[in-house]
Design an enzyme around this catalytic site. Structure first.
Site, PDB file in Angstrom:
ATOM      1  N   VAL A 192       0.825  -1.207   0.000  1.00 42.53           N
ATOM      2  CA  VAL A 192       0.000   0.000   0.000  1.00 42.53           C
ATOM      3  C   VAL A 192       0.861   1.260   0.000  1.00 42.53           C
ATOM      4  CG1 VAL A 192      -1.731   1.300   1.281  1.00 42.53           C
ATOM      5  CG2 VAL A 192      -1.887  -1.189   1.183  1.00 42.53           C
ATOM      6  N   GLU A 211       9.858  -5.334  -5.647  1.00 40.62           N
ATOM      7  CA  GLU A 211       9.050  -6.167  -4.756  1.00 40.62           C
ATOM      8  C   GLU A 211       9.648  -7.560  -4.671  1.00 40.62           C
ATOM      9  OE1 GLU A 211       6.987  -8.006  -2.330  1.00 40.62           O
ATOM     10  OE2 GLU A 211       6.339  -5.920  -2.608  1.00 40.62           O
ATOM     11  N   VAL A 222       8.661  -1.477   3.305  1.00 42.50           N
ATOM     12  CA  VAL A 222       8.530  -2.935   3.383  1.00 42.50           C
ATOM     13  C   VAL A 222       7.672  -3.386   4.563  1.00 42.50           C
ATOM     14  CG1 VAL A 222      10.680  -3.384   2.168  1.00 42.50           C
ATOM     15  CG2 VAL A 222      10.726  -3.077   4.646  1.00 42.50           C
ATOM     16  N   ALA A 255      -5.857   2.215  10.285  1.00 35.48           N
ATOM     17  CA  ALA A 255      -6.344   3.199  11.240  1.00 35.48           C
ATOM     18  C   ALA A 255      -7.785   2.929  11.649  1.00 35.48           C
ATOM     19  CB  ALA A 255      -6.220   4.603  10.642  1.00 35.48           C
ATOM     20  N   HIS A 257     -29.231   7.650 -10.409  1.00 41.64           N
ATOM     21  CA  HIS A 257     -28.647   7.653 -11.757  1.00 41.64           C
ATOM     22  C   HIS A 257     -28.451   9.090 -12.218  1.00 41.64           C
ATOM     23  CE1 HIS A 257     -27.880   6.496 -15.910  1.00 41.64           C
ATOM     24  NE2 HIS A 257     -28.744   7.452 -16.275  1.00 41.64           N
TER      25      HIS A 257
END
Length: 478
Positions: free
Chosen positions: A191, A211, A277, A327, A451
């Protein structure tokens, strides 16, 4: 003489300050201890999230996206924007001002609710006593009927890439760049890495994300992760999977990173390197030897489903305990614990905690993934709807992505909602509300959605589960 409280909270992050406010609302004499020193040299409430995490990163994400839109997307709307530039120090200053306003807001809420605030380091002693070491080094001991530990987490540092001034930085340092780096490296495609990488890529940096895992976003639904990788790569993020960093060297205001991948040993040189990381719980000098609180094998405080520790009357919440480091998870744990201390029977549903990655398009999900359900032997029906078929998304020129609804094939109960697209964080919350009350795909399909809205994509995906979608061809009719 020591001061006595019904509740003492250690830490004023999103878990701690919410727990303190809720406890005070319930008539409990409450204190909250915080030691974090903000940019102005004073104690700042709000924890990592407010000061150097959720809020400041979203401010930069929003600023960088507006810059990108002005340069690249306005022309589609017939708007000519010439000579668009970015003032990075002003962008960072805006972020800092938002943080300042929000931290001050928490202090105001503490006063309004009667929470006593202590500035300094909190340490749990025996018999639910809490030692507070003030900024001046003086100590005092608080006596508590109940203690809530909400000490949070800090970024993980790795030996191959130790932090180095402003060249190799963690997520906090990445929020303070005063200029756009020409070449930016990011270790970690989670993230934090994807969000921060997106900020600086939009502003013109050449971004490479390293990664170690061979799989992209393994916690996400595979279909959504595959789409995300395609989209983010198209946006300019060079995401290298299976790339394990083994060394780094800072020289002449640049850093050369050594890593291994399927092609063997590689080297890349960057102007800045962000280490993203993961995070680890903060427990340093938090628990006295005779406090009685135990840690698990990973260094988290051991708690049960109600956040009780091994000591009666002592609770722990948020990043310092098991589960997702989010959080909103910490805040709801804080509310649950405060209410249980007050004698209420509060519960928390850990199966329905939404996850969000605030790239653009956003990536969000709640519930289980299709691959997890299949591995568990659950037969499912799946409905998807692309934003490319959404009138509202077309009007906004924001049609990347899709909504995916997964339902139990036998009961039609919705088991997962997964979104990549505009306002994914808001859309997935609609799914979470329904799932909390046991909604079926048919239930969602029978609801009336405004809509044109982006939320109609959720409606259509739910209809598609049973082959009833209106605005796309159904894969199968039932």
């Amino acid at each position: 003489m020591s001061q006595k409280f019904d509740v003492v909270v250690i830490g004023a992050g999103p878990g701690g300050y919410v727990a303190a406010i809720r406890a005070a609302q319930l008539g409990l004499k409450t204190a909250c201890i915080e030691k974090y020193i903000g940019k102005e040299g004073k104690v700042a409430l709000g924890g990592t999230c407010l000061n150097v995490g959720c809020i400041p990163s979203k401010a930069l994400l929003d600023s960088s996206y507006k810059y990108h839109e002005a340069k690249e997307a306005f022309k589609v709307h017939g708007i000519e924007a010439k000579g668009v530039t970015i003032d990075v120090p002003a962008m960072v200053a805006r972020k800092a001002n938002i943080v300042k306003n929000l931290t001050g807001g928490i202090a105001t809420l503490f006063k309004a609710n009667g929470v006593t605030s202590f500035e300094g380091h909190g340490k749990l002693l025996a018999n639910k006593q809490v030692e507070v070491t003030g900024l001046d080094g003086k100590t005092q001991v608080l006596e508590a009927e109940n203690v809530i530990i909400a000490s949070g987490s800090r970024p993980v540092e790795i030996p191959p890439a130790p932090l180095s001034d402003d060249i190799i930085v963690d997520s906090t340092g990445a929020l303070e760049f005063q200029a756009v780096p020409k070449k930016l490296g990011v270790i970690g495609a989670g993230v934090i890495g994807l969000e921060l990488g997106s900020v600086w890529a939009r502003l013109g940096a050449e971004v490479t994300v390293l990664e170690a895992l061979d799989k992209f976003l393994p916690a996400a639904d595979e279909q959504i992760a595959k789409e995300a990788l395609k989209v983010l790569t198209k946006q300019g993020l060079n995401i290298r999977l299976g790339a394990r960093v083994t060394a780094s060297e800072v020289k002449k205001k640049q850093v050369t990173v050594t890593f291994t991948d399927a092609n063997g040993e590689q080297k890349e040189t960057f102007d800045k390197l962000i280490v993203a990381v993961g995070r680890r719980p903060v427990t340093t000098d938090l628990l006295a030897a005779d406090s009685g609180v135990t840690l698990d094998e990973r260094g988290f405080i051991y708690v049960d489903d109600h956040c009780k520790t091994s000591v009666p009357g002592v609770f722990a919440i948020g990043d310092v305990v098991r589960g997702a480091m989010l959080a909103h998870k910490a805040s709801e744990e804080g509310v649950m614990v405060a209410e249980r201390i007050a004698g209420h029977k509060a519960q928390m549903n850990y199966d329905l905690i939404p996850s969000v990655i605030y790239t653009h398009p956003e990536i969000a999900w709640v519930g289980k993934t299709e691959q997890t359900l299949k591995a568990e032997g659950v037969e499912v029906n799946v409905g998807t709807f692309p934003f490319a078929a959404s009138g509202r998304a077309m009007a906004a020129n924001d049609t990347t992505g899709l909504v995916k609804v997964i339902a139990d094939a036998k009961t039609d109960r919705v088991l997962g909602v997964h979104v990549i697209g505009p306002s994914a964080a808001e859309l997935v919350q609609q799914g979470a509300i329904g799932m909390e009350f046991g909604t079926s795909a048919e239930d969602l399909g029978m609801m009336v959605f405004s809509h044109p809205t982006l939320s109609e994509a959720l409606h259509e995906a739910a209809l598609a589960v049973n082959g009833h979608a209106i605005h796309i061809a159904n894969r199968k009719k039932r």
